[in-house]
Design an enzyme around this catalytic site. Structure first.
Site, short mmCIF file in Angstrom:
data_model
loop_
_atom_site.label_atom_id
_atom_site.label_comp_id
_atom_site.label_asym_id
_atom_site.label_seq_id
_atom_site.Cartn_x
_atom_site.Cartn_y
_atom_site.Cartn_z
N LYS A 202 0.94 14.57 0.66
CA LYS A 202 -0.43 14.85 0.23
C LYS A 202 -0.63 16.35 -0.04
O LYS A 202 -1.63 16.77 -0.59
CB LYS A 202 -1.43 14.36 1.28
CG LYS A 202 -1.42 12.84 1.43
CD LYS A 202 -2.44 12.37 2.46
CE LYS A 202 -2.32 10.89 2.79
NZ LYS A 202 -3.05 10.01 1.87
N HIS B 249 0.80 -1.24 0.00
CA HIS B 249 0.00 0.00 0.00
C HIS B 249 0.82 1.27 0.00
O HIS B 249 0.26 2.36 0.13
CB HIS B 249 -0.92 0.05 1.21
CG HIS B 249 -1.98 -1.00 1.22
ND1 HIS B 249 -3.24 -0.78 0.69
CD2 HIS B 249 -1.98 -2.27 1.66
CE1 HIS B 249 -3.97 -1.87 0.84
NE2 HIS B 249 -3.23 -2.80 1.42
N LYS C 2 -8.17 14.12 4.49
CA LYS C 2 -7.30 12.94 4.46
C LYS C 2 -6.24 13.13 5.54
O LYS C 2 -6.14 14.21 6.11
CB LYS C 2 -6.66 12.76 3.09
CG LYS C 2 -6.02 14.04 2.53
CD LYS C 2 -5.45 13.86 1.14
CE LYS C 2 -6.47 13.93 0.03
NZ LYS C 2 -6.83 12.65 -0.56
N ARG C 3 -5.45 12.09 5.79
CA ARG C 3 -4.36 12.27 6.73
C ARG C 3 -3.48 13.45 6.31
O ARG C 3 -3.30 13.70 5.12
CB ARG C 3 -3.50 11.00 6.80
CG ARG C 3 -4.17 9.85 7.52
CD ARG C 3 -4.47 10.19 8.96
NE ARG C 3 -3.26 10.33 9.76
CZ ARG C 3 -2.68 9.36 10.45
NH1 ARG C 3 -3.19 8.14 10.43
NH2 ARG C 3 -1.58 9.58 11.15
N LYS D 256 -14.67 8.20 -3.60
CA LYS D 256 -15.90 8.54 -2.86
C LYS D 256 -16.46 9.88 -3.34
O LYS D 256 -17.67 10.03 -3.56
CB LYS D 256 -15.61 8.61 -1.35
CG LYS D 256 -15.21 7.26 -0.76
CD LYS D 256 -14.62 7.38 0.63
CE LYS D 256 -13.89 6.08 0.98
NZ LYS D 256 -12.92 6.23 2.09
N THR E 241 -8.46 6.66 -1.94
CA THR E 241 -9.81 6.10 -2.07
C THR E 241 -10.86 7.19 -1.87
O THR E 241 -11.98 7.06 -2.34
CB THR E 241 -10.04 4.95 -1.07
OG1 THR E 241 -9.46 5.30 0.18
CG2 THR E 241 -9.42 3.66 -1.57
C1 26V Z 1 2.15 2.25 7.46
C2 26V Z 1 2.81 2.36 8.62
C3 26V Z 1 4.22 2.59 8.56
C4 26V Z 1 4.90 2.38 9.81
C5 26V Z 1 4.16 2.80 11.00
C6 26V Z 1 2.79 2.29 11.08
C7 26V Z 1 2.12 2.23 9.81
C8 26V Z 1 0.76 2.04 9.80
C9 26V Z 1 0.10 1.96 8.63
C10 26V Z 1 0.80 2.06 7.48
C11 26V Z 1 0.09 1.96 6.23
C12 26V Z 1 0.33 3.10 5.37
C13 26V Z 1 -0.03 2.74 4.09
C14 26V Z 1 -1.37 3.26 3.72
O1 26V Z 1 -2.27 3.56 4.48
N1 26V Z 1 -1.49 3.34 2.47
C15 26V Z 1 -2.67 3.85 1.85
O2 26V Z 1 -3.41 2.72 1.44
C16 26V Z 1 -4.60 3.11 0.79
C17 26V Z 1 -5.37 1.86 0.49
O3 26V Z 1 -4.69 1.09 -0.43
C18 26V Z 1 -4.26 3.90 -0.46
O4 26V Z 1 -5.45 4.32 -1.06
C19 26V Z 1 -3.41 5.10 -0.12
O5 26V Z 1 -2.99 5.75 -1.29
C20 26V Z 1 -2.21 4.68 0.67
O6 26V Z 1 -1.50 5.80 1.15
#
Ligand code: 26V
Length: 811
Positions: free
Chosen positions: A550, A356, A544-545, A656, A652
């Site tokens: 971003k 992701h 968004k975050r 929406k 995403t």
């Molecule tokens: C990453 C990390 C990195 C280390 C610390 C904890 C942590 C927790 C969660 C994540 C996930 C980050 C990746 C993420 O949220 N990606 C998003 O995924 C969406 C669904 O596929 C996508 O639409 C977004 O573009 C993407 O940023």
């Protein structure tokens, strides 16, 4: 579809209310009434739930287990009612009892066990799997505290714990009889028994994993799947008693707390990886309990482990659940005596992995010492996987030491989770075309050459049930009136709405629906911030975050510039704008927090300047979350999707917004590319650098933000305004944002894209003036949004990766 008459419902509801509260309905608080309704709906669900499970056990259909550290479900009541097909009946029944359904729905705490896109995607996928009759179960952690609550105090983010369970949770069922034991620490004793190596884990600390099951109701199909979330508890309370009797109760409490800490709180980071041992514990905790319970259930129902991969698919949502691979190996080899090669074949055939993010700083890698100490047996297994993998690489790439060491699973003192996920699974997918291409050509290039057939794309999607039918009933009705209701089960049929985008009556209707949604959002803004916004202005939204890539700063700088222009030329003609922001910053991410402060300071100044107020307002909505998104998105005219090209894996919210008739202003990043391909260049506003330019800068350098800034007087002015006290008497206040753009050379090309963004915004202004054109574009976007339903995505996963679901049923 469930059969329920209004009369029966009312009778059931009153009885339920008395049963759980022991008083008359009239004496109940709104919270009491919500609880009674939730509990009744859960009862309605129960039989279908049981039957679904019975049916799965009977048919032995392939089960998909979606493992994710995050599930961002939001509220459940409204969607359960919708999917059961009884929402209208309940609404009317309640009305006759003097109760407003929406008011009760709004009392439900969001289940916010996720950070953002990745967690929400997991929730949309559960909804789609259930609605498509796919036996798909979720597996994760029951965090006692979800994603923090954001408060804005004096313009800054302040985090408060999200105590989402404080009023109880009517949806979950605790299943203590299905608990598993997870082992941490200790040592492994290796022995030879009858000529075979055996491994015995000793002196470990056992942790009890207790599952809580939540029903996932399919849309009008009587299917109820399960989301199983694990909670950590001490294995027995005996320890407590013995310490208590020794008067050592502080120690006993400490011990209990240290165990419960594992499922205490969701980590609020989604950008920077940190090697925190508690996070590794969380990951192994839910993965181990999940895999153990799957294997136990499989065997209990007569499954033969040799054919495990034909009956079970395990999907890992990013690398967080990657330990599923060595854990399944451990069970097959250590506990069930399978030989390594068979176990490896079964494991890799069972597991599939979605990536992701390509942000290098988010890639998980655990220090070897920490990993080995916490999970000694799992470490041995990973070592063995790595040894065999590297041996294969040596055969293939003899002498290419650099390549081999970069592909190794263990290297530079770390266990590299993405490498393990790729090696130990049969499928690796990205979440939008561009993202997958970048994975193949760059980030995972070597792996792609090694395993070209593993790599594939599955463009994300969103559930149109929550994100259209539920949150925008006006638009859903318009679709039903024009194109009929087939789109509800077959969202791709929304394309038929194209026939109506030249119909003035329909376009007028679209405008009215949007207006009504805007009035509703304006009310929320008034109530929460005491600011009046004009529903006839353009609602220009970025939610968004908060993250540098971003580029909320880009949006903010153009607002600052627009403000300057309005002051310089009070007669400047623009369509009034309400620029709306929302989103949380990771608590340790100082730049993101500073960005929130900047937005709030800019908002404060502009909103209190009567010279511009009829033309421009800026709103930062506090505590952005699923339930708030459901009010914001249907009210947006303009969807801001302005990440630095190549950085947003998919996005995403872009889907929406599109589905709710917003027009998108975007870079060609993530799934924006596919949105553009769907609607055509005339129906989306694209700006900014393309992929090639961005990659070229990253590879070859040559970008100077100072030069770009110096060449554009508007940029010079707005960047100076960050540090000259214009927005805050403390000149140092926005130093972090400033330094990032100027001193650190603007990693995400905010300044570079500024001019192009402004021109794109002018185009928005021009287009909006002609409401006919604007609504037509909105209509075309709606018509083309069906493909972004997560039903399409899940069909692709089911047929292309999992080998599960309807296709197989029809064989
Ligand atoms: C990453 C990390 C990195 C280390 C610390 C904890 C942590 C927790 C969660 C994540 C996930 C980050 C990746 C993420 O949220 N990606 C998003 O995924 C969406 C669904 O596929 C996508 O639409 C977004 O573009 C993407 O940023």
């Amino acid at each position: 579809m469930m059969k329920l008459s209004k009369k029966t419902f009312k009778k059931d509801y009153i009885r339920k209310f008395i049963e759980i509260h022991g008083k008359e309905l009239q004496e109940g608080t709104p919270q009491n009434k919500y609880e009674a309704l939730g509990s009744l709906v859960k009862d309605y669900i129960s039989e279908m739930w049981m039957n679904t499970n019975k049916n799965y056990n009977k048919t032995g259909e392939k089960q998909v287990y979606y493992f994710s550290a995050e599930f961002l479900l939001g509220r459940l009541l409204g969607n359960a009612l919708l999917n059961l097909g009884i929402r209208d009946t309940c609404k009317e029944g309640l009305k006759e009892l003097g109760i407003n359904l929406e008011e009760l729905e709004n009392l439900e705490q969001d289940q916010g066990l996720g950070n953002g896109g990745l967690g929400r995607l997991a929730a949309c996928f559960l909804d789609s799997m259930a609605s498509l009759n796919i036996p798909g179960q979720g597996c994760g952690i029951r965090y006692k505290y979800g994603f923090f609550e954001q408060k804005i105090i004096n313009g800054s983010q302040v985090e408060a714990p999200d105590n989402w369970l404080k009023n109880g949770n009517v949806w979950e069922t605790r299943k203590p009889e299905k608990a598993e034991v997870v082992r941490f620490g200790g040592e492994v004793v290796t022995d030879v028994v009858d000529g075979n190596l055996t491994f015995t884990h000793i002196n470990f600390e056992p942790v009890l994993a207790v599952p809580y099951d939540t029903p996932i109701v399919g849309y009008e199909n009587e299917v109820v799947n399960t989301l199983r979330l694990w909670s950590a508890e001490p294995v027995s309370n005996e320890f407590d008693f013995s310490s208590f009797s020794r008067g050592d109760f502080l120690k006993a409490i400490e011990y209990k707390n240290s165990i419960e800490a594992i499922s205490h709180v969701l980590y609020p980071d989604d950008s920077f990886y940190e090697g925190k041992i508690l996070r590794l514990k969380q990951q192994y905790f839910f993965v181990s309990s999940g895999i153990q319970s799957i294997v136990r259930h499989y065997i209990k129902h007569g499954g033969d482990l040799r054919y495990f991969d034909e009956r079970i698919a395990i999907h890992i949502n990013d690398t967080h659940p990657t330990l599923a691979i060595p854990e399944l190996m451990r069970l097959l080899v250590d506990e069930h005596g399978m030989n390594w090669d068979d176990a490896w074949r079964i494991t890799t055939n069972t597991v599939s992995y979605t990536n992701h993010t390509i942000l290098a700083e988010a890639l998980e890698k655990w220090p070897i010492d920490m990993f080995r100490k916490l999970l000694p047996r799992i470490y041995m297994i990973v070592e063995e996987i790595n040894k065999r993998f590297c041996a294969d690489l040596w055969n293939k790439y003899d002498g290419q030491v650099e390549k081999i060491s970069s592909m190794a699973i263990i290297g530079d003192g770390y266990v590299r989770m993405a490498n393990l996920a790729v090696v130990g699974s049969h499928s690796v997918n990205g979440v939008a075309k561009l993202h997958t291409e970048i994975l193949k050509k760059q980030e995972m290039k070597d792996f792609y050459y090694l395993y070209p057939r593993k790599f594939n794309n599955k463009t994300n999607g969103i559930t149109h049930r929550r994100w259209l039918i539920k949150c925008n009933p006006g638009l859903a009705s318009l679709l039903n009136e024009t194109i009929g209701s087939s789109w509800i089960k077959h969202p791709i049929d929304m394309i038929n709405f194209n026939k109506y985008v030249d119909n003035p009556g329909v376009l007028e209707k679209l405008r009215e629906i949007k207006h009504e949604n805007k009035v509703n959002l304006a009310k929320i803004i008034k109530e929460s911030k005491d600011i009046t916004v004009d529903p006839d202005s353009i609602f220009d939204v970025q939610v968004k975050r908060i993250h540098a890539y971003k580029r909320q700063t880009l949006n903010c700088l153009r607002v600052m510039n627009l403000y300057n222009e309005l002051l310089e030329d009070p007669n400047k003609e623009i369509v009034p704008r309400t620029v709306i922001f929302g989103g949380k910053a990771a608590p340790g991410y100082m730049l993101a927090k500073n960005t929130i402060e900047l937005i709030n300071a800019v908002a404060d100044k502009i909103n209190n300047d009567p010279r511009v107020n009829d033309k421009l307002k800026v709103i930062f909505l506090e505590n952005y979350r699923v339930s708030l998104a459901e009010s914001i998105i249907p009210a947006a005219d303009l969807s801001e999707q302005i990440s630095t090209t190549t950085k947003e894996a998919s996005g995403t919210s872009n889907m929406k917004f599109m589905m709710n008739g917003a027009v998108t202003i975007a870079t060609l990043d993530g799934a924006n590319v596919e949105i553009r391909d769907e609607v055509g260049d005339d129906n989306i506003i694209i700006f900014g650098m393309n992929e090639r330019e961005v990659i070229n800068y990253y590879k070859n350098g040559g970008y100077s933000s100072v030069n770009v800034c110096n060449q554009d007087p508007r940029l010079r002015r707005v960047t100076q305004d960050l540090i000259n006290g214009y927005y805050c008497s403390d000149k140092e206040k926005f130093r972090a944002v400033y330094e990032n753009l100027i001193t650190y050379n603007d990693e995400f090309f905010v300044l570079k894209d500024f001019d192009s963004y402004l021109r794109a915004q002018d185009k928005v202004d021009q287009l909006f003036r002609n409401q006919n054109t604007w609504q037509k574009i909105a209509g075309i976007n709606i018509a083309h949004s069906g493909i972004f339903s997560s039903d399409r995505t899940i069909e692709e996963y089911a047929t292309g990766i999992w080998g599960s679901g309807f296709l197989y049923k029809n064989l």
